[in-house]
Enzyme design. Structure first.
Site, short mmCIF file in Angstrom:
data_model
loop_
_atom_site.label_atom_id
_atom_site.label_comp_id
_atom_site.label_asym_id
_atom_site.label_seq_id
_atom_site.Cartn_x
_atom_site.Cartn_y
_atom_site.Cartn_z
N LYS A 20 -12.36 0.42 -14.61
CA LYS A 20 -12.85 -0.86 -14.09
C LYS A 20 -13.31 -1.78 -15.24
CE LYS A 20 -12.12 -0.24 -9.69
NZ LYS A 20 -11.14 -1.06 -8.98
N THR A 31 -16.68 1.22 3.01
CA THR A 31 -15.23 1.23 3.25
C THR A 31 -14.81 2.71 3.32
OG1 THR A 31 -14.60 1.41 0.93
CG2 THR A 31 -14.90 -0.84 1.79
N ASP A 58 0.86 -1.19 0.00
CA ASP A 58 0.00 0.00 0.00
C ASP A 58 0.88 1.22 0.00
OD1 ASP A 58 -2.20 1.97 0.79
OD2 ASP A 58 -3.30 0.10 0.97
N ASP A 111 3.51 1.24 -4.46
CA ASP A 111 2.68 2.12 -5.28
C ASP A 111 2.43 1.35 -6.57
OD1 ASP A 111 1.64 3.89 -7.13
OD2 ASP A 111 2.85 5.58 -6.46
N VAL A 112 1.19 0.95 -6.79
CA VAL A 112 0.91 0.03 -7.90
C VAL A 112 1.20 0.62 -9.28
CG1 VAL A 112 -0.75 -1.40 -6.64
CG2 VAL A 112 -1.58 0.59 -7.95
N TYR A 132 -13.30 6.31 -13.65
CA TYR A 132 -13.52 5.15 -12.77
C TYR A 132 -14.20 4.00 -13.52
CZ TYR A 132 -14.49 2.32 -8.65
OH TYR A 132 -14.55 1.28 -7.75
P1 NAI Z 1 -10.14 1.91 0.33
O1 NAI Z 1 -9.92 3.33 -0.05
O2 NAI Z 1 -10.54 1.60 1.74
O3 NAI Z 1 -8.86 1.02 0.00
C1 NAI Z 1 -8.12 1.19 -1.16
C2 NAI Z 1 -6.66 1.06 -0.77
O4 NAI Z 1 -5.89 1.24 -1.96
C3 NAI Z 1 -6.20 2.15 0.23
O5 NAI Z 1 -5.54 1.56 1.33
C4 NAI Z 1 -5.26 3.01 -0.59
O6 NAI Z 1 -4.20 3.58 0.16
C5 NAI Z 1 -4.77 2.01 -1.63
N1 NAI Z 1 -4.20 2.67 -2.79
C6 NAI Z 1 -4.67 3.75 -3.47
N2 NAI Z 1 -3.81 4.09 -4.44
C7 NAI Z 1 -2.77 3.21 -4.37
C8 NAI Z 1 -1.57 3.05 -5.10
N3 NAI Z 1 -1.24 3.88 -6.10
N4 NAI Z 1 -0.75 2.02 -4.78
C9 NAI Z 1 -1.08 1.18 -3.75
N5 NAI Z 1 -2.18 1.31 -3.01
C10 NAI Z 1 -3.03 2.32 -3.32
O7 NAI Z 1 -11.21 1.37 -0.72
P2 NAI Z 1 -12.02 0.00 -0.87
O8 NAI Z 1 -13.44 0.40 -1.00
O9 NAI Z 1 -11.61 -1.01 0.11
O10 NAI Z 1 -11.55 -0.41 -2.33
C11 NAI Z 1 -10.91 -1.63 -2.67
C12 NAI Z 1 -11.15 -1.89 -4.15
O11 NAI Z 1 -12.55 -2.15 -4.35
C13 NAI Z 1 -10.80 -0.73 -5.05
O12 NAI Z 1 -10.21 -1.22 -6.24
C14 NAI Z 1 -12.15 -0.11 -5.34
O13 NAI Z 1 -12.17 0.64 -6.53
C15 NAI Z 1 -13.03 -1.33 -5.41
N6 NAI Z 1 -14.45 -1.11 -5.23
C16 NAI Z 1 -14.96 -0.45 -4.12
C17 NAI Z 1 -16.33 -0.31 -3.96
C18 NAI Z 1 -16.93 0.36 -2.75
O14 NAI Z 1 -18.15 0.57 -2.74
N7 NAI Z 1 -16.19 0.66 -1.72
C19 NAI Z 1 -17.25 -0.81 -4.98
C20 NAI Z 1 -16.64 -1.47 -6.08
C21 NAI Z 1 -15.28 -1.62 -6.19
#
Ligand code: NAI
Length: 250
Positions: free
Chosen positions: A159, A190, A37, A60-61, A155
């Site tokens: 996706k 989240t 992360d 950093d992805v 976004y």
């Molecule tokens: P979150 O914001 O809690 O977690 C995402 C994590 O990705 C964070 O810890 C952040 O620091 C990390 N991140 C961001 N940019 C980064 C980078 N460049 N390199 C490494 N890490 C990085 O969000 P959540 O909701 O847990 O999201 C997880 C996945 O699920 C994401 O891909 C999101 O798009 C997807 N998603 C989320 C939904 C929702 O309703 N929360 C719905 C559908 C998909």
């Protein structure tokens, strides 16, 4: 007996939200996990909570050299790589703006994290999975990788790219025992969705759009990801696991 006994996994975006829950579940099911992360303190806290079966590193992805280090860390600390969860994601600065209001800079950032990040993860995981005799890659897309969105541009586009990238990788590596699937969460509570979920009117609208009648939890998604990571799903590749409470069924 754990469902992931002896497996080694990398999970990106594992410091918070769904990624952190998946990391804890994977470890509870017998896996060793590399947590990547850009939120270092939170990532280290998850590492500490899991204990000796976890290793946090800054990943950093969008940075290819970080991916090389992440794969090296999995092999050095735990001996191999079996599972990759490309979970890191961002909604960008203006997720609810219309397409014409989105800046090119924000488009590039969202595409960089969500799409390019997933590509780089697959690219660097495959050679190590090949050495392990196979593996499972799980790419977190969204319902907005399946249907159009009433707001935003990058976004849903990012996706959608994850969805077809997953199928392409699935076809290219199936013969080597490397499975690649996409996961499509609906509205999940989240940190990423907090601003929306904390507004009672907006939240109710999301509940109303979900046939099951509630907002999803990180656990709802993590159990689907666990299934795809485990050998229970050994005949599944190139598939879309839709975990959305019925949103896209309507
Ligand atoms: P979150 O914001 O809690 O977690 C995402 C994590 O990705 C964070 O810890 C952040 O620091 C990390 N991140 C961001 N940019 C980064 C980078 N460049 N390199 C490494 N890490 C990085 O969000 P959540 O909701 O847990 O999201 C997880 C996945 O699920 C994401 O891909 C999101 O798009 C997807 N998603 C989320 C939904 C929702 O309703 N929360 C719905 C559908 C998909």
């Amino acid at each position: 007996m754990g469902r992931l006994d002896g497996k080694v996994a990398i999970i990106s975006g594992a410091a918070s939200g769904m990624g952190a829950v998946e990391a804890k579940l994977f470890a509870a099911e017998g896996a060793s996990v590399v947590l990547g992360d850009i939120q270092d303190e939170m990532g280290k806290a998850v590492e500490k909570e899991i204990g000796k079966d976890a290793a946090y590193l800054r990943l950093d992805v969008t940075d290819e050299t970080d991916w090389v280090r992440a794969v090296e860390t999995a092999v050095r600390r735990f001996g191999k790589l079996n599972v990759l969860v490309n979970n890191a994601g961002t909604a960008g600065r203006a997720p609810f703006a219309m397409l014409e209001e989105q800046s090119e800079e924000d488009w590039d950032r969202v595409m960089g994290v969500n799409s390019t990040g997933t590509f780089l993860g697959i690219k660097h995981a495959v050679p190590e999975m090949r050495k392990a005799g196979g593996g499972s890659i799980i790419n977190i897309s969204s319902v907005y990788g399946l249907v159009g969105s009433a707001s935003g541009a990058a976004y849903p586009a990012s996706k959608g790219a994850v969805r077809i990238l997953s199928k392409s990788a699935a076809v290219q590596y199936a013969k080597e025992g490397i499975r690649v699937n996409s996961v499509h969460p609906g509205f999940i509570e989240t940190p990423q969705s907090a601003s929306l979920m904390n507004d009672p009117v907006a939240r109710q609208k999301l509940v109303d759009r979900t046939p099951i009648g509630r907002i999803g939890t990180s656990e709802d998604i993590a159990y689907g990801v666990l299934f795809l990571a485990s050998d229970e799903s050994s005949y599944i590749t190139g598939a879309e696991l839709v975990l959305d409470g019925g949103i896209t069924a309507e």
